[in-house]
Design an enzyme around this catalytic site. Structure first.
Site, mmCIF file in Angstrom:
data_model
loop_
_atom_site.group_PDB
_atom_site.id
_atom_site.type_symbol
_atom_site.label_atom_id
_atom_site.label_comp_id
_atom_site.label_asym_id
_atom_site.label_seq_id
_atom_site.Cartn_x
_atom_site.Cartn_y
_atom_site.Cartn_z
ATOM 1 N N GLU A 151 -12.978 8.329 -10.559
ATOM 2 C CA GLU A 151 -12.685 9.764 -10.465
ATOM 3 C C GLU A 151 -11.202 10.015 -10.680
ATOM 4 O OE1 GLU A 151 -10.767 11.062 -7.909
ATOM 5 O OE2 GLU A 151 -10.512 9.180 -6.821
ATOM 6 N N GLY A 257 2.880 11.620 -2.267
ATOM 7 C CA GLY A 257 2.145 11.163 -1.084
ATOM 8 C C GLY A 257 0.672 11.250 -1.376
ATOM 9 N N CYS A 260 -4.063 8.821 -2.904
ATOM 10 C CA CYS A 260 -4.245 8.039 -4.135
ATOM 11 C C CYS A 260 -2.997 7.293 -4.590
ATOM 12 C CB CYS A 260 -4.744 8.961 -5.248
ATOM 13 S SG CYS A 260 -6.407 9.594 -4.986
#
Length: 441
Positions: A151, A257, A260
């Site tokens: 994704e 941040g 991911c």
């Protein structure tokens, strides 16, 4: 198609809701019964613009259901999407324990031939590992085909990123499985990239690591601009017009941040070390980001000499706007650094206060408005660039502050500050500071 989605976090829930929206029958499965109860009521446990509307519509139209019962959720599924978390371990590698639990649950309860899709972000070789786990523990005589389908969702725009994706990556060694996943996504009218499983797994890490590196690069340029008297906004604009570079992710600030970039960069670095392939560029990307997250504190220390006894108003807690996610948010490091230096923090965020309390704790004070945060403050820190903050009447904030000093970690208030015309000290990132001593200037 009958689709089951394991995991109802950002990825699983957004994917499940959007697949239902394009006409599939979707069952979302999660072991957290409280979360499932909330979802059955049509309420999202996460803040994501546009999600609640799609959630309610597809529940009411009967295409979307939720359960914590694996046999019930899996009995009709011909496509099973694994979207559980793969958080960072202490050594930087991805923690696959949730994925392993999911594989065990699937092996026990799958009752018909199906395609198992790994959408979770996983190191190269994980799909093979999951298939090995499944085949070794299957309770029923069924055929399983594997597909890697990473994704590329951004929190705050997850629905749009699903419905209007740049591309859909499908990695499989089986043509029939690949075609089935293409059929599932075809209503979205999005380009497909068909590849092998290992390349699909690498694409996700390579993409996020590149974007993180681009952010760290422009932040390093911003620091150089400050020293040289240049303007990083002009520099970034000039770079962005070059079609080979592009303007995306060239916004200087206080670093990246979220769930991911930090973990994916470290996971890819861990993989490179495991394979004996040096990747010092990623090490520097991480180092620059860590330095950048404490930049505002460094600027404040330079300005005041000490933060002991100083009250700092902090606007923004989430790692980015339009989400309540606090994972790896710069506000965490900033709040802890200020309090460690003897300062006091009063913070306001439109939606992330509840999650911030769980992460930062009671070392800072949480309030319900920007004005309340700024009252009596020696300085104001802009940490998250919420639209609400860009539209603030800054003059009102300045009137309630003890000292009219702003440290803008997202470079989002300069034009507003320049229009005020009253005494102020404004310190952006990578741009000339603005010092207005009196109303005549």
């Amino acid at each position: 198609m009958n689709v089951a989605v394991l995991g109802t976090g950002y990825v699983g829930l957004s994917t499940g809701v959007c697949l239902a929206e394009i006409g599939h029958d979707v069952v979302c499965i999660d072991v957290d019964e409280r979360k499932i109860d909330v979802l059955k009521q049509g309420r999202s446990p996460i803040y994501e613009p546009g999600l609640d509307e799609l959630l309610m519509r597809n529940i009411s139209e009967g295409r979307l259901t939720f359960t914590s019962n694996h046999p019930q959720g899996l009995r009709k599924a011909d496509i099973i999407i694994i979207a559980v978390g793969t958080p960072q371990s202490d050594d930087g590698q991805a923690d696959l324990s949730y994925l392993e639990h999911a594989a065990k649950d699937l092996a026990e309860h799958i009752v018909q031939d199906c395609v198992v899709v790994v959408k979770s972000t996983v190191p190269v070789g994980t799909n093979e590992y999951v298939k090995h786990l499944l085949l070794g523990q299957l309770k029923n005589n069924v055929e399983i085909k594997m597909v890697s389908n990473p994704e590329f969702l951004r929190q705050g725009t997850a629905i749009e990123d699903t419905m209007k994706a740049d591309r859909i990556i499908i990695g499989s060694e089986d043509a029939d499985a690949s075609e089935k996943i293409q059929e599932m996504y075809r209503p979205l009218n999005v380009p497909f990239l068909l590849t092998d499983v290992r390349s699909a797994e690498m694409i996700k890490y390579a993409s996020n690591a590149f974007l993180a590196t681009k952010i760290s690069f422009i932040n390093a340029i911003a620091n150089l601009c400050e020293a040289a008297g240049a303007d990083v906004e002009a520099v970034a604009m000039g770079m962005g017009f070059d079609k080979r570079i592009g303007s995306a992710f060239l916004n200087a600030g206080i670093g990246y941040g979220g769930s991911c970039f930090p973990k994916d960069v470290k996971a890819l670095l861990h993989t490179s070390k495991e394979l004996g392939v040096p990747f010092s560029l990623l090490e520097e990307t991480i180092a620059i980001n860590e330095h950048q997250q404490k930049l505002l504190v460094d600027k404040a220390l330079k300005r005041f000499g000490t933060l002991k006894g100083k009250k700092i108003a902090m606007l923004g807690l989430s790692f980015k706007p339009n989400t309540d996610d606090m994972r790896e948010a710069p506000s965490i490091r900033i709040a802890r650094a200020i309090t460690a230096a003897g300062g006091k923090v009063t913070a306001y965020d439109p939606v992330a206060t509840g999650n911030a309390r769980k992460v930062i704790g009671d070392i800072i004070t949480y309030v319900d408005s920007a004005v309340e945060a700024a009252t009596g403050a020696d300085a104001l820190f802009i940490v998250t660039e919420w639209d609400e903050f860009k539209q603030l009447d800054v003059a009102v904030l300045l009137d309630v502050m003890k000292q009219r000093i702003i440290f803008d970690g997202r470079n989002c208030l300069e034009q507003v500050v320049l229009k005020i015309g009253c005494p102020i000290e404004y310190y952006p990132v990578g741009r000339p500071e603005v010092i207005i001593k009196d109303k005549k200037i």
